[in-house]
Write a protein that holds these residues in place. Sequence first.
Motif, PDB file in Angstrom:
ATOM      1  N   ASP A   1     -30.232  13.123  -3.952  1.00 46.85           N
ATOM      2  CA  ASP A   1     -31.241  12.042  -4.547  1.00 46.85           C
ATOM      3  C   ASP A   1     -30.634  10.976  -5.019  1.00 46.85           C
ATOM      4  OD1 ASP A   1     -33.368  13.374  -3.070  1.00 46.85           O
ATOM      5  OD2 ASP A   1     -34.071  14.376  -4.983  1.00 46.85           O
ATOM      6  N   TYR A   2     -29.635  11.386  -6.211  1.00 46.00           N
ATOM      7  CA  TYR A   2     -28.875  10.190  -6.840  1.00 46.00           C
ATOM      8  C   TYR A   2     -28.111   9.347  -5.832  1.00 46.00           C
ATOM      9  CZ  TYR A   2     -26.123   8.241 -10.601  1.00 46.00           C
ATOM     10  OH  TYR A   2     -25.357   7.459 -11.321  1.00 46.00           O
TER      11      TYR A   2
ATOM     12  N   ILE B   1     -22.399  12.702   5.690  1.00 48.74           N
ATOM     13  CA  ILE B   1     -23.527  12.181   5.085  1.00 48.74           C
ATOM     14  C   ILE B   1     -23.162  11.328   3.838  1.00 48.74           C
ATOM     15  CG2 ILE B   1     -25.427  12.891   3.392  1.00 48.74           C
ATOM     16  CD1 ILE B   1     -25.480  15.665   5.339  1.00 48.74           C
ATOM     17  N   ILE B   2     -21.980  11.331   3.473  1.00 48.85           N
ATOM     18  CA  ILE B   2     -21.475  10.484   2.422  1.00 48.85           C
ATOM     19  C   ILE B   2     -20.026   9.997   2.812  1.00 48.85           C
ATOM     20  CG2 ILE B   2     -22.892  11.403   0.428  1.00 48.85           C
ATOM     21  CD1 ILE B   2     -20.372  12.660  -0.807  1.00 48.85           C
ATOM     22  N   ILE B   3     -19.525   8.850   2.595  1.00 52.45           N
ATOM     23  CA  ILE B   3     -18.217   8.524   2.737  1.00 52.45           C
ATOM     24  C   ILE B   3     -17.444   8.391   1.343  1.00 52.45           C
ATOM     25  CG2 ILE B   3     -17.040   6.579   3.533  1.00 52.45           C
ATOM     26  CD1 ILE B   3     -19.137   5.542   5.107  1.00 52.45           C
TER      27      ILE B   3
ATOM     28  N   SER C   1     -26.246   1.604  -2.342  1.00 51.48           N
ATOM     29  CA  SER C   1     -25.781   0.291  -2.096  1.00 51.48           C
ATOM     30  C   SER C   1     -24.614   0.098  -3.139  1.00 51.48           C
ATOM     31  CB  SER C   1     -26.732  -0.925  -2.464  1.00 51.48           C
ATOM     32  OG  SER C   1     -27.114  -0.735  -3.693  1.00 51.48           O
ATOM     33  N   SER C   2     -23.917   1.094  -3.486  1.00 55.65           N
ATOM     34  CA  SER C   2     -22.846   1.231  -4.468  1.00 55.65           C
ATOM     35  C   SER C   2     -21.981   2.518  -4.476  1.00 55.65           C
ATOM     36  CB  SER C   2     -23.151   0.737  -5.988  1.00 55.65           C
ATOM     37  OG  SER C   2     -23.863   1.898  -6.536  1.00 55.65           O
TER      38      SER C   2
ATOM     39  N   TYR D   1     -23.450   6.949  -0.246  1.00 52.87           N
ATOM     40  CA  TYR D   1     -24.531   7.675   0.810  1.00 52.87           C
ATOM     41  C   TYR D   1     -24.286   6.976   2.030  1.00 52.87           C
ATOM     42  CZ  TYR D   1     -28.849   9.568   2.944  1.00 52.87           C
ATOM     43  OH  TYR D   1     -29.590   9.926   3.895  1.00 52.87           O
ATOM     44  N   ALA D   2     -24.223   7.525   3.155  1.00 50.56           N
ATOM     45  CA  ALA D   2     -23.874   6.993   4.538  1.00 50.56           C
ATOM     46  C   ALA D   2     -25.271   7.427   5.257  1.00 50.56           C
ATOM     47  CB  ALA D   2     -22.754   7.606   5.233  1.00 50.56           C
ATOM     48  N   GLY D   3     -26.094   7.986   4.883  1.00 49.27           N
ATOM     49  CA  GLY D   3     -27.333   8.324   5.834  1.00 49.27           C
ATOM     50  C   GLY D   3     -27.215   9.608   6.479  1.00 49.27           C
TER      51      GLY D   3
END
Length: 140
Positions: free
Chosen positions: A17-18, A60-62, A24-25, A76-78
Motif C-alpha cells: 500500500d505504501y 509489481i515493482i521496479i 510517482s517517486s 510501484y509498477a502496477g
Amino acid sequence: MKERKPYTTKNRSEILDYLKKNCSSTISAADIKRHLEEKEISVNTTTIYRFLDKLCAENIIIKYSDVNSDKAVYQYAGEQGNCREHLHLKCIKCGKVMHLDCGFMDELRKHIMAEHHFQLQCSGDLLHGLCEECTKNSDL
C-alpha cells in the motif's frame, strides 16, 4: 497438487500500500522501515528486502540504483507489470518519477532494432533531468 495462495500478512499489505501511494517517486527500504515504525509495526529489515525482491520478481515493482547513493530504490509498477516496456524519467530535484509510456517508445525500439540491431530492454532504466515544475522554479 493444489496450488497455494500467496501468503499475505498485514505487514506485506502495508508495504505494498505504501509503494502504491508513492508510485510517482522512488522508495528505499529505509523509507519503508521508517513508515512502518511510524505506524508502530515492527518488521525486520531483511524481511522488507525479501518482500521487495519478491515484488520485483513478480514485476509489481521496479528496482533502480539510486544515483545519490549505492543503495537500491523501488517504484510501484502496477499489477500488470508493463513498466518493463518503457523508460522512466526522474527529476533530480524533487525525485518525481514519470513514465515515458507513449508512441515514442515504439518508434525508439524499432529504430534501435533496425539501425543498430539491438533489442531494447527498459527494465529499471531511468533518464535523469528536471521536471517541468522544477525547471520553472530553477535558476537555470
